[in-house]
Scaffold this motif. Structure first.
Motif, short mmCIF file in Angstrom:
data_model
loop_
_atom_site.label_atom_id
_atom_site.label_comp_id
_atom_site.label_asym_id
_atom_site.label_seq_id
_atom_site.Cartn_x
_atom_site.Cartn_y
_atom_site.Cartn_z
N ALA A 135 2.34 2.85 7.00
CA ALA A 135 1.97 1.32 7.32
C ALA A 135 1.81 1.34 8.90
O ALA A 135 0.91 0.59 9.34
N LEU A 181 1.49 -7.29 6.84
CA LEU A 181 2.54 -6.40 6.53
C LEU A 181 3.94 -7.02 6.24
O LEU A 181 4.48 -6.75 5.29
N VAL A 197 4.63 -1.74 0.35
CA VAL A 197 3.86 -1.61 1.54
C VAL A 197 3.96 -0.09 2.02
O VAL A 197 3.61 0.46 3.06
N THR A 247 -1.77 0.02 -1.80
CA THR A 247 -1.50 -1.48 -1.57
C THR A 247 -1.76 -1.72 -0.19
O THR A 247 -2.27 -2.76 0.31
N LEU A 248 -1.65 -0.64 0.74
CA LEU A 248 -2.01 -0.96 2.26
C LEU A 248 -3.50 -1.06 2.38
O LEU A 248 -3.86 -1.97 3.07
N LEU A 268 -1.79 2.27 9.61
CA LEU A 268 -2.46 1.47 9.40
C LEU A 268 -2.67 0.59 10.34
O LEU A 268 -3.71 0.06 10.76
N THR A 287 7.55 3.57 6.09
CA THR A 287 6.75 2.94 6.69
C THR A 287 5.59 3.66 7.52
O THR A 287 5.22 3.40 8.41
#
Length: 214
Positions: free
Chosen positions: A104, A124, A135, A140-141, A107, A101
């Motif tokens: 993520a 998310l 993720v 994808t993010l 992001l 992650t």
């Protein structure tokens, strides 16, 4: 209620199902009490050494915690039932993966610069637990960023060049140094730490105690 919003810092990981549960329990209590809030999300990685392609969730939990496949299934059912009561859909499958992650969290940090960290965090959670999306993957993010109205190309660039990696590492270190070793960790008004998914009723009691102390 006082006009000043209640400040709530939540240290959590996108991969943590109890972070989802805890947030929705807290939100239900806040809605019931009619309390205005300012929620800030902070990064924590449950598995910082997780490879980029992740690991099968059931295999990961069996290895990490020594539980059986039956235990895993029971935990999934419990979470699914709790989520249903809270209006959140957990969709576990045999292919559900534990994912890295770090991207993520980067992001979410970037989204926060646009005032959208909260929206990104919730997106998310839904992408992973409800939709089973990858993720941990850049494309994808970036797609998710675009889906909530942020610039997909900018998100892609931010993730590709890792421009906020050091900021996320610094934030993680801050909370670890502060003694946070598990999530969710919820801090009210920078003073009162509550750990774990306490339940809507218990969160309501905590909110009552906080507001009465003002």
């Amino acid at each position: 209620m006082a006009d000043t919003p209640l400040e709530i810092d939540i240290v959590s990981d996108v991969m943590c199902p109890w972070c989802v549960v805890g947030y929705h329990q807290l939100k239900a209590a806040l809605d019931e009490k009619g309390i205005s809030t300012e929620i800030r999300w902070h990064p924590f990685e449950l598995n910082p050494q997780m490879p980029e392609d992740g690991q099968n969730l059931r295999e990961h939990l069996m290895e990490k915690y020594g539980i059986s496949a039956e235990d895993s299934d029971a935990n999934r059912k419990r979470l699914t039932d709790i989520g249903e009561d809270l209006g959140f859909a957990f969709h576990f499958t045999d292919d559900t993966r534990m994912q890295n992650t770090f991207l993520a969290h980067q992001l979410i940090h970037w989204a926060g610069l646009h005032g959208r960290a909260h929206d990104m965090k919730l997106a998310l959670f839904g992408a992973h637990f409800t939709d089973g999306r990858a993720v941990g993957q850049v494309e994808t993010l970036a797609d998710i960023a675009g889906e909530i109205g942020l610039d997909r190309d900018e998100a892609l660039a931010v993730l590709t060049d890792q421009r906020f990696a050091s900021d996320v590492r610094s934030a993680q270190k801050f909370w670890i140094d502060a003694g946070i070793s598990g999530v969710p960790a919820i801090i009210f008004n920078r003073q009162h730490l509550v750990s774990g998914a306490q339940g809507t009723d218990r969160f309501g009691q905590i909110l009552d105690a906080l507001t009465q102390a003002e």
